[in-house]
Design a protein around this motif. Structure first.
Motif, PDB file in Angstrom:
ATOM      1  N   LYS A  20       5.259  21.383  40.972  1.00 21.92           N
ATOM      2  CA  LYS A  20       6.704  21.540  41.173  1.00 21.92           C
ATOM      3  C   LYS A  20       7.271  20.425  42.055  1.00 21.92           C
ATOM      4  N   GLY A  21       6.521  20.018  43.080  1.00 16.19           N
ATOM      5  CA  GLY A  21       6.998  18.948  43.956  1.00 16.19           C
ATOM      6  C   GLY A  21       7.113  17.630  43.210  1.00 16.19           C
ATOM      7  N   ARG A  22       6.074  17.287  42.454  1.00 16.91           N
ATOM      8  CA  ARG A  22       6.101  16.033  41.684  1.00 16.91           C
ATOM      9  C   ARG A  22       7.205  16.085  40.622  1.00 16.91           C
ATOM     10  N   ARG A  23       7.337  17.223  39.968  1.00 14.53           N
ATOM     11  CA  ARG A  23       8.366  17.383  38.940  1.00 14.53           C
ATOM     12  C   ARG A  23       9.758  17.200  39.534  1.00 14.53           C
ATOM     13  N   ALA A  24      10.007  17.783  40.698  1.00 19.37           N
ATOM     14  CA  ALA A  24      11.317  17.652  41.343  1.00 19.37           C
ATOM     15  C   ALA A  24      11.621  16.194  41.671  1.00 19.37           C
ATOM     16  N   GLY A  25      10.592  15.453  42.118  1.00 19.53           N
ATOM     17  CA  GLY A  25      10.797  14.041  42.424  1.00 19.53           C
ATOM     18  C   GLY A  25      11.142  13.237  41.184  1.00 19.53           C
ATOM     19  N   LEU A  50       6.318   5.094  37.222  1.00 20.21           N
ATOM     20  CA  LEU A  50       7.135   6.034  37.985  1.00 20.21           C
ATOM     21  C   LEU A  50       6.232   7.162  38.470  1.00 20.21           C
ATOM     22  N   TYR A  51       6.144   7.302  39.792  1.00 19.77           N
ATOM     23  CA  TYR A  51       5.317   8.342  40.403  1.00 19.77           C
ATOM     24  C   TYR A  51       6.202   9.436  40.979  1.00 19.77           C
ATOM     25  N   GLY A  52       5.870  10.685  40.674  1.00 21.62           N
ATOM     26  CA  GLY A  52       6.476  11.815  41.356  1.00 21.62           C
ATOM     27  C   GLY A  52       5.518  12.258  42.453  1.00 21.62           C
ATOM     28  N   LEU A  53       6.033  12.501  43.649  1.00 17.58           N
ATOM     29  CA  LEU A  53       5.178  12.852  44.779  1.00 17.58           C
ATOM     30  C   LEU A  53       5.320  14.336  45.123  1.00 17.58           C
ATOM     31  N   PRO A  54       4.275  14.934  45.700  1.00 13.60           N
ATOM     32  CA  PRO A  54       4.304  16.371  45.989  1.00 13.60           C
ATOM     33  C   PRO A  54       5.428  16.795  46.935  1.00 13.60           C
ATOM     34  N   GLU A  56       8.486  16.093  46.700  1.00 13.61           N
ATOM     35  CA  GLU A  56       9.744  16.063  45.936  1.00 13.61           C
ATOM     36  C   GLU A  56      10.475  14.730  46.033  1.00 13.61           C
ATOM     37  N   THR A  57       9.729  13.657  46.244  1.00 11.59           N
ATOM     38  CA  THR A  57      10.305  12.315  46.225  1.00 11.59           C
ATOM     39  C   THR A  57       9.672  11.543  45.065  1.00 11.59           C
ATOM     40  N   TRP A  58      10.109  10.316  44.857  1.00 12.79           N
ATOM     41  CA  TRP A  58       9.592   9.506  43.765  1.00 12.79           C
ATOM     42  C   TRP A  58       9.486   8.060  44.218  1.00 12.79           C
TER      43      TRP A  58
END
Length: 255
Positions: A20-25, A50-54, A56-58
């Protein structure tokens, strides 16, 4: 991908929280932060991911140098297709690859820590209850699966028709590896086309045309290129409405 090491998720709930955190990012990068994301994906730079981070950032960054990587890697080279596609189509393409990467990371953790059948099923059910990144980016996130599928097919048909009409007057569309000859073509045309193909050379490396290789033609200068030389795959080419080679993209950017 630098900084303090993040805790490794080991339970279904922890893996789902990481997802969920990576997805939000990723959603943030493709929606609210889209202008910043677009600017960072400069085609002049090297292969970017493009990296999604736990948390909720990218971030847009080069792939990790470690081989094999600690985690599955996102799609490589998303910046190269940016200027050859309409922005909406490009963002949708990145969203689809992001969904694939999120699942790969989640089930990598599941495999690493020995999730059984029931745990994998529960993890997938939790993930499946959320709209995909693509659904959110394309605006279909709140619809049911059946409605979403119907809407996607309808939208794709309408969009394709509109786009083809817009480009019809001034563009030949994306030309890829020469298609099989149709029976109705005359023998003379076939011979001329075959001669042209055999005499074609890649605008990037200068090598001759080969039947066993994927090629793509620039709609601006009409030069042919190996897909590998301009970092365009057959799958990526299917989403490109009008392809511009790196040289033509640079010329337009400098005008």
């Amino acid at each position: 991908m630098e900084g303090m090491p993040l805790p490794i998720p080991r339970t279904v709930e922890e893996v789902y929280g990481d997802f969920k955190g990576r997805r939000a990012g990723l959603i943030k990068a493709l929606t609210t932060d889209v202008e910043k994301f677009y600017q960072q994906c400069d085609p002049e730079k090297e292969n970017l991911c493009l990296y999604g981070l736990p948390n909720e950032t990218w971030e847009v960054n080069l792939p990790v140098e470690e081989v094999p990587p600690e985690l599955p890697e996102p799609a490589l080279g998303i910046n190269f297709a940016r200027d050859g596609m309409q922005e909406k189509d490009w963002l949708s393409l990145v969203a689809v690859h992001s969904d694939s990467w999120l699942l790969a990371v989640a089930f990598y953790f599941g495999a690493r820590f020995g999730f059984g059948k029931n745990e994998r099923k529960r993890l997938f059910q939790l993930i499946n209850d959320l709209p995909s990144v693509f659904e959110v980016v394309s605006g279909n996130g709140k619809q049911s699966k059946e409605q979403s599928a119907t809407h996607n097919n309808g939208s794709k048909s309408k969009s394709s028709g509109k786009t083809s009409r817009q480009l019809e007057s001034h563009s030949k569309g994306v030309k890829m590896s020469p298609p099989p000859k149709e029976d109705e073509d005359s023998g003379e045309d076939e011979e001329e086309e075959e001669d042209d193909e055999q005499g074609a050379t890649c605008g990037a490396c200068g090598d001759n045309y080969g039947n066993d290789e994927f090629w793509i033609c620039c709609d601006v200068c009409e030069r042919w290129f190996h897909g590998k030389c301009v970092k365009i795959t057959p799958a990526k080419a299917e989403h490109i409405k009008q392809y511009k080679c790196p040289s033509c993209s640079n010329k337009r950017a400098r005008v």
